[in-house]
Design a protein around this motif. Structure first.
Motif, PDB file in Angstrom:
ATOM      1  N   LYS A 257      -0.151   2.793   0.891  1.00 33.02           N
ATOM      2  CA  LYS A 257       0.776   2.903   0.019  1.00 33.02           C
ATOM      3  C   LYS A 257       0.968   1.587  -0.537  1.00 33.02           C
ATOM      4  O   LYS A 257       1.534   1.017   1.020  1.00 33.02           O
ATOM      5  CB  LYS A 257       1.575   3.452   0.563  1.00 33.02           C
ATOM      6  CG  LYS A 257       1.721   5.399   1.032  1.00 33.02           C
ATOM      7  CD  LYS A 257       2.495   5.951   1.644  1.00 33.02           C
ATOM      8  CE  LYS A 257       1.568   7.397   1.201  1.00 33.02           C
ATOM      9  NZ  LYS A 257       3.020   8.379   2.342  1.00 33.02           N
ATOM     10  N   TRP A 261       3.537   0.768  -5.257  1.00 27.09           N
ATOM     11  CA  TRP A 261       4.595   1.953  -4.515  1.00 27.09           C
ATOM     12  C   TRP A 261       5.172   2.121  -4.194  1.00 27.09           C
ATOM     13  O   TRP A 261       6.474   2.740  -4.628  1.00 27.09           O
ATOM     14  CB  TRP A 261       2.884   2.717  -3.747  1.00 27.09           C
ATOM     15  CG  TRP A 261       3.801   4.028  -3.218  1.00 27.09           C
ATOM     16  CD1 TRP A 261       3.463   5.493  -4.111  1.00 27.09           C
ATOM     17  CD2 TRP A 261       4.310   4.241  -1.687  1.00 27.09           C
ATOM     18  NE1 TRP A 261       3.912   6.281  -3.296  1.00 27.09           N
ATOM     19  CE2 TRP A 261       4.530   5.870  -2.021  1.00 27.09           C
ATOM     20  CE3 TRP A 261       5.420   3.911  -1.188  1.00 27.09           C
ATOM     21  CZ2 TRP A 261       5.533   6.498  -1.016  1.00 27.09           C
ATOM     22  CZ3 TRP A 261       5.372   4.470   0.201  1.00 27.09           C
ATOM     23  CH2 TRP A 261       6.631   5.539  -0.151  1.00 27.09           C
ATOM     24  N   LYS A 265       9.323   3.397  -5.876  1.00 29.90           N
ATOM     25  CA  LYS A 265       9.758   4.410  -4.410  1.00 29.90           C
ATOM     26  C   LYS A 265      11.154   4.434  -4.639  1.00 29.90           C
ATOM     27  O   LYS A 265      12.947   5.311  -4.547  1.00 29.90           O
ATOM     28  CB  LYS A 265       9.419   4.942  -3.260  1.00 29.90           C
ATOM     29  CG  LYS A 265       9.904   4.862  -2.436  1.00 29.90           C
ATOM     30  CD  LYS A 265       9.743   6.575  -2.353  1.00 29.90           C
ATOM     31  CE  LYS A 265      10.223   8.000  -1.328  1.00 29.90           C
ATOM     32  NZ  LYS A 265       9.742   8.904  -2.312  1.00 29.90           N
TER      33      LYS A 265
END
Length: 291
Positions: A257, A261, A265
């Motif tokens: 991650k 990412w 998010k």
């Protein structure tokens, strides 16, 4: 070719009263048992000092192998799961002490009291799940763990086996190594279908020069080692596996991650009205272990 007995029924059922008496009265089986036990004693390499040892006979049956142990001046304890076999042994007035027990549940002896152990054609039965509660791996673990604890330091266990295939052989040897044993497999007459015999020769403790695996027997009855045999790995006569503990398998990390990412998010959280810190050049950067 006759079916392997361990594939027909559990040992305590297969060796009923009729089969136990038939087995014990066969002159052919008596001769084979005596020869296998003599070879197992040879591989035990007990000190030649005239002092009797306390030996354990695992899967002793009606005491045929135990008679050979007595003839060689040793005291012995026999363990078997078949009540019918032990009844025949009592009728024959064998000299050893007999116990009705399932080796797959472990051997209930005090640590370090046994000077050596043998087993003739018994251990491969542990690879079969005869009951719904039987798990071969757990039974092998319990057996070898308890056997290792019951043997004195430096003592040997010689287990003559008839593995069904290479996978079964590796399974048995693997759990022996995990229990702490050192040693390997000695194969007598490796090129003979009829005379081939396999012995698991294990030492309680780390390997040393004094506990090296003995040489196998060839077709002419003589002994020879790997160096004297052909270079073909499949036909090697002695394969020694030193004690080793398998490394723990490292878990494969899922997709890392990273920064992208994390930005996605945070943007998703903002769209939901959640207050999140502003983006910067440090967003998603892995921190060092210490500042």
């Amino acid at each position: 070719m006759a079916a392997r007995p361990e594939l027909l029924a559990p040992p305590e059922i297969f060796y009923d009263e009729s089969e136990a008496r038939k087995y014990t009265s066969s002159s052919r089986i008596i001769d084979i048992q005596a020869k296998l036990t003599e070879r197992a004693l040879e591989l035990l390499a007990l000190p030649d000092d005239g002092v009797p040892r306390l030996l354990l006979d695992i899967g002793c049956g009606s005491g045929l192998s135990g008679e050979t142990l007595s003839e060689n001046g040793h005291q012995w304890i026999g363990v078997d799961i078949s009540q019918a076999m032990l009844d025949v042994a009592v009728e024959r007035e064998v000299e050893g002490d007999l116990f009705l027990a399932d080796m797959g549940q472990g051997l209930g002896f005090r640590p370090g009291v046994i000077d050596g152990a043998i087993s003739i054609s018994a251990v491969q039965w542990l690879c079969n799940a005869d009951k719904s509660c039987h798990e071969p791996r757990l039974r092998l673990k319990a057996f070898f763990g308890s056997l290792y604890r019951s043997l004195s330091r430096g003592a040997r266990a010689v287990l003559q086996i008839y593995p069904q295939n290479d996978a079964q052989r590796e399974l048995i040897l693997g759990f022996a190594m995990r229990a702490g044993f050192a040693g390997g497999v000695v194969v007598d007459y490796p090129h003979s279908t009829k005379s081939r015999k396999e012995y698991l020769v294990l030492t309680c403790g780390p390997p040393s020069l004094s506990t090296a695996t003995q040489k196998a027997r060839g077709e002419d009855g003589g002994s020879f080692s790997e160096d004297e045999s052909s270079g073909d790995e499949e036909n090697s006569t002695v394969s020694v596996s030193d004690r080793h503990r398998p490394r723990k398998r490292q878990k494969l990390d899922k997709k890392t991650k990273g920064r992208e990412w994390l930005l996605r998010k945070k943007e998703k959280m903002r769209s939901r009205g959640v207050d999140v810190p502003a983006d910067s050049k440090y967003t998603g950067r892995k921190r060092k272990r210490r500042f």
